[in-house]
Design a protein around this motif. Structure first.
Motif, PDB file in Angstrom:
ATOM      1  N   ARG A 162     -11.333   9.654   1.433  1.00 23.54           N
ATOM      2  CA  ARG A 162     -10.932  10.631   2.448  1.00 23.54           C
ATOM      3  C   ARG A 162     -10.615  10.025   3.803  1.00 23.54           C
ATOM      4  NH1 ARG A 162     -13.859  16.183   2.415  1.00 23.54           N
ATOM      5  NH2 ARG A 162     -12.275  16.274   3.999  1.00 23.54           N
ATOM      6  N   TYR A 163     -10.320   8.733   3.828  1.00 20.70           N
ATOM      7  CA  TYR A 163      -9.869   8.059   5.043  1.00 20.70           C
ATOM      8  C   TYR A 163      -8.504   7.442   4.767  1.00 20.70           C
ATOM      9  CZ  TYR A 163     -14.676   8.247   6.749  1.00 20.70           C
ATOM     10  OH  TYR A 163     -15.908   8.658   7.164  1.00 20.70           O
ATOM     11  N   PHE A 164      -7.667   7.392   5.786  1.00 21.60           N
ATOM     12  CA  PHE A 164      -6.421   6.636   5.694  1.00 21.60           C
ATOM     13  C   PHE A 164      -6.531   5.476   6.667  1.00 21.60           C
ATOM     14  CE2 PHE A 164      -2.087   5.939   7.520  1.00 21.60           C
ATOM     15  CZ  PHE A 164      -1.607   5.197   6.458  1.00 21.60           C
ATOM     16  N   ILE A 165      -6.249   4.286   6.177  1.00 19.76           N
ATOM     17  CA  ILE A 165      -6.330   3.073   6.989  1.00 19.76           C
ATOM     18  C   ILE A 165      -4.940   2.473   7.085  1.00 19.76           C
ATOM     19  CG2 ILE A 165      -7.307   0.751   7.138  1.00 19.76           C
ATOM     20  CD1 ILE A 165      -9.577   1.998   5.235  1.00 19.76           C
ATOM     21  N   LEU A 166      -4.523   2.150   8.296  1.00 14.35           N
ATOM     22  CA  LEU A 166      -3.239   1.496   8.533  1.00 14.35           C
ATOM     23  C   LEU A 166      -3.494   0.282   9.408  1.00 14.35           C
ATOM     24  CD1 LEU A 166      -0.089   1.706   8.213  1.00 14.35           C
ATOM     25  CD2 LEU A 166      -0.107   2.812  10.457  1.00 14.35           C
ATOM     26  N   GLY A 199       0.807  -1.207   0.000  1.00 15.31           N
ATOM     27  CA  GLY A 199       0.000   0.000   0.000  1.00 15.31           C
ATOM     28  C   GLY A 199       0.836   1.251   0.000  1.00 15.31           C
ATOM     29  N   THR A 200       0.342   2.258   0.716  1.00 14.95           N
ATOM     30  CA  THR A 200       1.006   3.556   0.768  1.00 14.95           C
ATOM     31  C   THR A 200       0.739   4.218   2.111  1.00 14.95           C
ATOM     32  OG1 THR A 200       1.288   5.646  -0.405  1.00 14.95           O
ATOM     33  CG2 THR A 200      -0.946   4.815  -0.251  1.00 14.95           C
ATOM     34  N   ILE A 201       1.642   5.103   2.497  1.00 17.15           N
ATOM     35  CA  ILE A 201       1.450   5.901   3.709  1.00 17.15           C
ATOM     36  C   ILE A 201       1.596   7.362   3.300  1.00 17.15           C
ATOM     37  CG2 ILE A 201       2.313   6.485   6.009  1.00 17.15           C
ATOM     38  CD1 ILE A 201       3.168   3.573   6.326  1.00 17.15           C
ATOM     39  N   PRO A 202       0.530   8.153   3.437  1.00 20.60           N
ATOM     40  CA  PRO A 202       0.579   9.551   3.003  1.00 20.60           C
ATOM     41  C   PRO A 202       1.412  10.407   3.955  1.00 20.60           C
ATOM     42  CG  PRO A 202      -1.513   9.085   4.051  1.00 20.60           C
ATOM     43  CD  PRO A 202      -0.765   7.772   3.984  1.00 20.60           C
ATOM     44  N   SER A 203       1.655  11.623   3.547  1.00 21.79           N
ATOM     45  CA  SER A 203       2.517  12.510   4.331  1.00 21.79           C
ATOM     46  C   SER A 203       1.752  13.477   5.231  1.00 21.79           C
ATOM     47  CB  SER A 203       3.426  13.298   3.390  1.00 21.79           C
ATOM     48  OG  SER A 203       2.651  14.054   2.489  1.00 21.79           O
ATOM     49  N   PHE A 204       0.425  13.351   5.345  1.00 24.36           N
ATOM     50  CA  PHE A 204      -0.325  14.300   6.163  1.00 24.36           C
ATOM     51  C   PHE A 204      -0.117  14.082   7.659  1.00 24.36           C
ATOM     52  CE2 PHE A 204      -3.354  10.858   6.348  1.00 24.36           C
ATOM     53  CZ  PHE A 204      -3.940  10.992   7.598  1.00 24.36           C
ATOM     54  N   ILE A 205       0.373  12.918   8.058  1.00 25.95           N
ATOM     55  CA  ILE A 205       0.598  12.638   9.478  1.00 25.95           C
ATOM     56  C   ILE A 205       1.938  13.242   9.880  1.00 25.95           C
ATOM     57  CG2 ILE A 205       0.876  10.848  11.235  1.00 25.95           C
ATOM     58  CD1 ILE A 205      -0.816   9.007   9.474  1.00 25.95           C
ATOM     59  N   ASN A 216      -8.842  12.716  14.486  1.00 24.12           N
ATOM     60  CA  ASN A 216     -10.266  12.382  14.414  1.00 24.12           C
ATOM     61  C   ASN A 216     -10.497  10.957  13.917  1.00 24.12           C
ATOM     62  OD1 ASN A 216     -11.144  15.002  15.260  1.00 24.12           O
ATOM     63  ND2 ASN A 216     -10.642  15.725  13.211  1.00 24.12           N
ATOM     64  N   GLY A 217      -9.616  10.071  14.298  1.00 23.47           N
ATOM     65  CA  GLY A 217      -9.727   8.690  13.867  1.00 23.47           C
ATOM     66  C   GLY A 217     -10.048   7.764  15.020  1.00 23.47           C
ATOM     67  N   PHE A 218      -9.950   6.480  14.741  1.00 22.74           N
ATOM     68  CA  PHE A 218     -10.188   5.501  15.789  1.00 22.74           C
ATOM     69  C   PHE A 218      -9.292   4.287  15.606  1.00 22.74           C
ATOM     70  CE2 PHE A 218     -13.274   4.743  12.454  1.00 22.74           C
ATOM     71  CZ  PHE A 218     -13.238   3.379  12.265  1.00 22.74           C
ATOM     72  N   MET A 219      -9.124   3.567  16.695  1.00 18.73           N
ATOM     73  CA  MET A 219      -8.267   2.391  16.742  1.00 18.73           C
ATOM     74  C   MET A 219      -9.115   1.177  17.097  1.00 18.73           C
ATOM     75  SD  MET A 219      -4.915   1.799  19.139  1.00 18.73           S
ATOM     76  CE  MET A 219      -5.664   1.283  20.680  1.00 18.73           C
ATOM     77  N   LYS A 220      -8.851   0.080  16.408  1.00 21.71           N
ATOM     78  CA  LYS A 220      -9.557  -1.169  16.687  1.00 21.71           C
ATOM     79  C   LYS A 220      -8.516  -2.264  16.889  1.00 21.71           C
ATOM     80  CE  LYS A 220     -12.991  -4.302  14.708  1.00 21.71           C
ATOM     81  NZ  LYS A 220     -13.801  -4.594  13.507  1.00 21.71           N
ATOM     82  N   ILE A 221      -8.745  -3.079  17.904  1.00 22.79           N
ATOM     83  CA  ILE A 221      -7.861  -4.200  18.211  1.00 22.79           C
ATOM     84  C   ILE A 221      -8.658  -5.484  18.070  1.00 22.79           C
ATOM     85  CG2 ILE A 221      -6.547  -5.340  20.041  1.00 22.79           C
ATOM     86  CD1 ILE A 221      -6.132  -2.536  21.260  1.00 22.79           C
ATOM     87  N   GLU A 222      -8.078  -6.451  17.345  1.00 23.95           N
ATOM     88  CA  GLU A 222      -8.733  -7.746  17.196  1.00 23.95           C
ATOM     89  C   GLU A 222      -7.715  -8.849  17.474  1.00 23.95           C
ATOM     90  OE1 GLU A 222     -11.499  -8.181  13.695  1.00 23.95           O
ATOM     91  OE2 GLU A 222     -10.381  -6.380  13.111  1.00 23.95           O
ATOM     92  N   PHE A 276      -7.929   7.003  10.032  1.00 26.88           N
ATOM     93  CA  PHE A 276      -7.798   8.448  10.170  1.00 26.88           C
ATOM     94  C   PHE A 276      -8.869   9.087   9.296  1.00 26.88           C
ATOM     95  CE2 PHE A 276      -3.816   6.491  11.023  1.00 26.88           C
ATOM     96  CZ  PHE A 276      -3.229   7.246  12.024  1.00 26.88           C
ATOM     97  N   ASN A 277      -9.655   9.981   9.865  1.00 23.18           N
ATOM     98  CA  ASN A 277     -10.788  10.603   9.158  1.00 23.18           C
ATOM     99  C   ASN A 277     -10.402  11.909   8.477  1.00 23.18           C
ATOM    100  OD1 ASN A 277     -12.814   8.709   9.923  1.00 23.18           O
ATOM    101  ND2 ASN A 277     -12.770   9.596  11.977  1.00 23.18           N
ATOM    102  N   ASN A 278     -11.149  12.227   7.439  1.00 24.39           N
ATOM    103  CA  ASN A 278     -11.096  13.534   6.776  1.00 24.39           C
ATOM    104  C   ASN A 278      -9.696  13.954   6.342  1.00 24.39           C
ATOM    105  OD1 ASN A 278     -13.884  13.867   7.200  1.00 24.39           O
ATOM    106  ND2 ASN A 278     -13.466  14.547   9.283  1.00 24.39           N
ATOM    107  N   ILE A 279      -8.960  13.028   5.726  1.00 21.38           N
ATOM    108  CA  ILE A 279      -7.650  13.409   5.224  1.00 21.38           C
ATOM    109  C   ILE A 279      -7.818  14.247   3.965  1.00 21.38           C
ATOM    110  CG2 ILE A 279      -6.568  11.363   6.192  1.00 21.38           C
ATOM    111  CD1 ILE A 279      -6.428  10.235   3.336  1.00 21.38           C
ATOM    112  N   THR A 280      -6.861  15.100   3.692  1.00 17.80           N
ATOM    113  CA  THR A 280      -6.941  15.924   2.483  1.00 17.80           C
ATOM    114  C   THR A 280      -5.829  15.575   1.517  1.00 17.80           C
ATOM    115  OG1 THR A 280      -5.650  17.644   3.596  1.00 17.80           O
ATOM    116  CG2 THR A 280      -8.052  17.849   3.615  1.00 17.80           C
TER     117      THR A 280
END
Length: 172
Positions: free
Chosen positions: A105-109, A61-67, A150-156, A168-172
């Motif tokens: 508009r979401y980033f998922i890691l 995948g990819t990791i954007p630079s907004f973080i 404005n994101g959330f974390m889930k553990i399984e 991560f929500n509302n990324i631009t």
């Protein structure tokens, strides 16, 4: 990582850390191509650190630079360190799978690793280290960073695997 060491006035450790990274991973020889220079450096450094334990870190995948770089260091360093620690106890294949993607508009890691421990999926697990005063903050630190965006974390935990999912929500 560097900022934390400086804040703790561990200047010799900062210099050693920078020298180790610089010597081991010139920019043209990173082991990963995530689309984010800091992520490439962190994943490459972590892979070098875990190869003695026969652990393989794969990325797709990819990791954007907004973080923010510091936030990215907190997320990846803690997630990979936790995954590697769990892998050491596993006798089968020791693979850590990291995936990043931008969707609508979401980033998922996600970080997935084998484990021998059962984890309650509803809460952050307690550290397995005996020195609980100085350990056990990694997942909480990750959660704090994710909530900052404005994101959330889930553990399984299922079928002898641990899966950390960050959105991560509302990324631009």
């Amino acid at each position: 990582c560097i900022k934390s060491l400086i804040k703790s006035q561990k200047y010799e450790e900062v210099t050693e850390y920078i020298n180790n990274i610089s010597a081991s991973f010139p920019a043209d020889r990173f082991l990963y191509n995530t689309g984010n220079y800091i992520s490439d450096a962190i994943l490459s450094d972590k892979q070098e650190n875990v190869k003695k334990d026969k652990i393989i870190i794969s990325f797709s995948g990819t990791i954007p630079s907004f973080i923010n770089n510091t936030d990215l260091c907190i997320i990846l360093s803690n997630a990979i360190d936790n995954a590697a620690e769990a892998c050491v106890d596993v006798e089968t294949e020791r693979n850590i799978e990291v995936f990043g993607a931008c969707r609508h508009r979401y980033f998922i890691l996600t970080v997935k690793n084998p484990t021998v421990n059962f984890i309650n999926n509803k809460e952050i697990p307690q550290t397995t280290k005996s020195d609980k005063l100085y350990h056990g903050f990694g997942l909480q630190n990750i959660k704090t960073v994710v909530e900052k965006y404005n994101g959330f974390m889930k553990i399984e935990s299922k079928d002898n695997y641990f899966l950390l999912s960050l959105t991560f929500n509302n990324i631009t």
